[in-house]
Design an enzyme around this catalytic site. Structure first.
Site, PDB file in Angstrom:
ATOM      1  N   TYR A  50      -4.189   3.782  -4.939  1.00 39.29           N
ATOM      2  CA  TYR A  50      -3.476   3.126  -3.963  1.00 39.29           C
ATOM      3  C   TYR A  50      -1.661   2.618  -4.852  1.00 39.29           C
ATOM      4  O   TYR A  50      -1.216   1.642  -5.228  1.00 39.29           O
ATOM      5  CB  TYR A  50      -3.996   0.937  -4.396  1.00 39.29           C
ATOM      6  CG  TYR A  50      -5.257   0.981  -3.442  1.00 39.29           C
ATOM      7  CD1 TYR A  50      -4.949   1.402  -2.306  1.00 39.29           C
ATOM      8  CD2 TYR A  50      -6.875   0.246  -3.740  1.00 39.29           C
ATOM      9  CE1 TYR A  50      -5.654   0.543  -1.448  1.00 39.29           C
ATOM     10  CE2 TYR A  50      -6.962   0.186  -2.578  1.00 39.29           C
ATOM     11  CZ  TYR A  50      -7.118   0.117  -1.623  1.00 39.29           C
ATOM     12  OH  TYR A  50      -8.060  -0.171  -0.585  1.00 39.29           O
ATOM     13  N   ARG A  86      -7.375   5.222  12.640  1.00 33.80           N
ATOM     14  CA  ARG A  86      -7.423   3.481  12.441  1.00 33.80           C
ATOM     15  C   ARG A  86      -7.814   2.553  13.574  1.00 33.80           C
ATOM     16  O   ARG A  86      -7.975   2.024  13.062  1.00 33.80           O
ATOM     17  CB  ARG A  86      -5.550   4.291  12.368  1.00 33.80           C
ATOM     18  CG  ARG A  86      -5.690   4.439  11.103  1.00 33.80           C
ATOM     19  CD  ARG A  86      -6.002   3.694  10.276  1.00 33.80           C
ATOM     20  NE  ARG A  86      -4.884   2.525   9.816  1.00 33.80           N
ATOM     21  CZ  ARG A  86      -4.566   1.698   8.927  1.00 33.80           C
ATOM     22  NH1 ARG A  86      -4.319   2.081   7.456  1.00 33.80           N
ATOM     23  NH2 ARG A  86      -3.533   0.805   8.213  1.00 33.80           N
ATOM     24  N   THR A  92      -6.385  -4.306   9.592  1.00 29.19           N
ATOM     25  CA  THR A  92      -6.116  -5.111   7.998  1.00 29.19           C
ATOM     26  C   THR A  92      -7.083  -6.626   8.305  1.00 29.19           C
ATOM     27  O   THR A  92      -8.441  -6.298   7.698  1.00 29.19           O
ATOM     28  CB  THR A  92      -5.243  -5.115   7.778  1.00 29.19           C
ATOM     29  OG1 THR A  92      -3.893  -3.656   7.559  1.00 29.19           O
ATOM     30  CG2 THR A  92      -4.566  -5.090   5.662  1.00 29.19           C
ATOM     31  N   ARG A 103     -13.401  -3.808  11.259  1.00 24.86           N
ATOM     32  CA  ARG A 103     -13.105  -4.663  10.782  1.00 24.86           C
ATOM     33  C   ARG A 103     -13.526  -6.201  11.608  1.00 24.86           C
ATOM     34  O   ARG A 103     -13.456  -7.209  11.198  1.00 24.86           O
ATOM     35  CB  ARG A 103     -11.769  -4.203  10.648  1.00 24.86           C
ATOM     36  CG  ARG A 103     -11.975  -3.758   8.990  1.00 24.86           C
ATOM     37  CD  ARG A 103     -10.224  -3.790   9.281  1.00 24.86           C
ATOM     38  NE  ARG A 103     -10.503  -2.000   7.717  1.00 24.86           N
ATOM     39  CZ  ARG A 103      -8.556  -2.213   7.385  1.00 24.86           C
ATOM     40  NH1 ARG A 103      -7.741  -2.382   8.748  1.00 24.86           N
ATOM     41  NH2 ARG A 103      -8.537  -0.888   6.223  1.00 24.86           N
ATOM     42  N   ASN A 123     -13.327  -6.123   3.843  1.00 22.74           N
ATOM     43  CA  ASN A 123     -12.758  -5.458   5.067  1.00 22.74           C
ATOM     44  C   ASN A 123     -13.250  -4.095   5.166  1.00 22.74           C
ATOM     45  O   ASN A 123     -12.890  -3.160   6.285  1.00 22.74           O
ATOM     46  CB  ASN A 123     -10.886  -5.022   5.622  1.00 22.74           C
ATOM     47  CG  ASN A 123     -10.237  -4.857   4.609  1.00 22.74           C
ATOM     48  OD1 ASN A 123     -10.701  -3.447   3.631  1.00 22.74           O
ATOM     49  ND2 ASN A 123      -8.944  -4.515   4.907  1.00 22.74           N
TER      50      ASN A 123
HETATM   51  P1  GDP Z   1      -5.426  -0.839   5.395  1.00 21.96           P
HETATM   52  O1  GDP Z   1      -4.600   0.525   5.059  1.00 21.96           O
HETATM   53  O2  GDP Z   1      -4.886  -1.668   6.575  1.00 21.96           O
HETATM   54  O3  GDP Z   1      -6.144  -1.086   3.973  1.00 21.96           O
HETATM   55  O4  GDP Z   1      -4.151  -2.041   4.610  1.00 21.96           O
HETATM   56  P2  GDP Z   1      -2.874  -1.901   3.319  1.00 21.96           P
HETATM   57  O5  GDP Z   1      -2.929  -0.589   3.166  1.00 21.96           O
HETATM   58  O6  GDP Z   1      -1.721  -2.851   3.447  1.00 21.96           O
HETATM   59  O7  GDP Z   1      -3.053  -3.077   2.295  1.00 21.96           O
HETATM   60  C1  GDP Z   1      -4.531  -2.142   1.840  1.00 21.96           C
HETATM   61  C2  GDP Z   1      -5.499  -3.503   1.482  1.00 21.96           C
HETATM   62  O8  GDP Z   1      -5.284  -4.579   0.571  1.00 21.96           O
HETATM   63  C3  GDP Z   1      -6.180  -3.723   2.484  1.00 21.96           C
HETATM   64  O9  GDP Z   1      -7.415  -3.129   3.379  1.00 21.96           O
HETATM   65  C4  GDP Z   1      -7.357  -5.101   2.124  1.00 21.96           C
HETATM   66  O10 GDP Z   1      -7.999  -5.040   1.503  1.00 21.96           O
HETATM   67  C5  GDP Z   1      -6.182  -5.723   0.619  1.00 21.96           C
HETATM   68  N1  GDP Z   1      -5.086  -6.651   1.434  1.00 21.96           N
HETATM   69  C6  GDP Z   1      -3.730  -5.992   2.196  1.00 21.96           C
HETATM   70  N2  GDP Z   1      -2.467  -7.182   2.473  1.00 21.96           N
HETATM   71  C7  GDP Z   1      -3.310  -8.244   1.962  1.00 21.96           C
HETATM   72  C8  GDP Z   1      -2.610  -9.464   1.543  1.00 21.96           C
HETATM   73  O11 GDP Z   1      -2.014  -9.886   2.350  1.00 21.96           O
HETATM   74  N3  GDP Z   1      -3.938 -10.664   0.810  1.00 21.96           N
HETATM   75  C9  GDP Z   1      -5.244 -10.292  -0.316  1.00 21.96           C
HETATM   76  N4  GDP Z   1      -5.798 -10.491  -0.418  1.00 21.96           N
HETATM   77  N5  GDP Z   1      -5.556  -8.290   0.083  1.00 21.96           N
HETATM   78  C10 GDP Z   1      -4.662  -7.483   1.005  1.00 21.96           C
HETATM   79 MG    MG Z   2      -3.231   1.533   4.069  1.00 25.48          MG
END
Ligand code: GDP
Ligand code: MG
Length: 159
Positions: A50, A86, A92, A103, A123
């Site tokens: 991450y 995706r 998300t 999801r 998720n």
């Molecule tokens: P993804 O690519 O769809 O998995 O989303 P991102 O890369 O933006 O974020 C990584 C992970 O962080 C997401 O899958 C969620 O588990 C978590 N996450 C993302 N945005 C949020 C948020 O606004 N609030 C919280 N609590 N968790 C978040």
């Molecule tokens: Mg991501």
């Protein structure tokens, strides 16, 4: 056009016994599994995976969640695999992810709720966001000797 992408069944998916359901969604779409393993990552590894989120307020919650139980890491191959995967995964936030996506079908939590509870949104899956991310993530999670090139019926009937 044939791409590889990384998927993780996150701790909630493993603990809820949804690994089979989740993997079968990709298989049924005609995407090919080329690598798969269960691994319980530590905080250092989470920081690598991450890296793009390290400076964000949510990072500590993400780290806590992703290191809380084992994950199943999968590399999938297919035509435009990054985008295709995706689409199967959905957006998300489970609350707004369309039904028919992983999801959307297996979770319903909202940003509001997760933020209020100070937890990462559960998720079920991670999927690489773009081709560059996919390449980086695959090389982080898998050695070249853990990825396989083999003939599947997909090569005759799907692609
Ligand atoms: P993804 O690519 O769809 O998995 O989303 P991102 O890369 O933006 O974020 C990584 C992970 O962080 C997401 O899958 C969620 O588990 C978590 N996450 C993302 N945005 C949020 C948020 O606004 N609030 C919280 N609590 N968790 C978040
Ligand atoms: Mg991501």
């Amino acid at each position: 056009m044939i791409e590889r992408t990384l998927i993780l069944v996150k701790p909630d998916g493993v603990q809820r016994g949804l690994v089979g359901e989740i993997v079968s969604r990709f298989e049924k779409r005609g995407l090919k599994l080329v690598g798969m393993k269960m691994i319980w990552i530590d905080k250092d590894f989470s920081k690598k995976h991450y890296a793009a989120h390290l400076d964000k307020k949510m990072y500590p919650m993400l780290e806590e969640f992703i290191t809380s139980a084992p994950v199943v890491a999968i590399v999938i191959e297919g035509i435009h695999a990054v985008e295709s995967v995706r689409k199967v995964v959905g957006s998300t936030e489970p609350k707004s992810a369309p039904l028919g996506t992983i999801r959307g079908d297996y979770a319903h939590v909202s940003y509001d709720y997760a933020d209020k509870k100070q937890i990462s949104i559960k998720n079920l899956v991670h999927a690489s966001g773009n081709k560059e991310e996919a390449e980086q993530e695959i090389s982080l999670w898998f050695g070249v000797d853990e990825l396989y090139t083999y003939e599947a019926s997909h090569d005759k009937h799907v692609i």
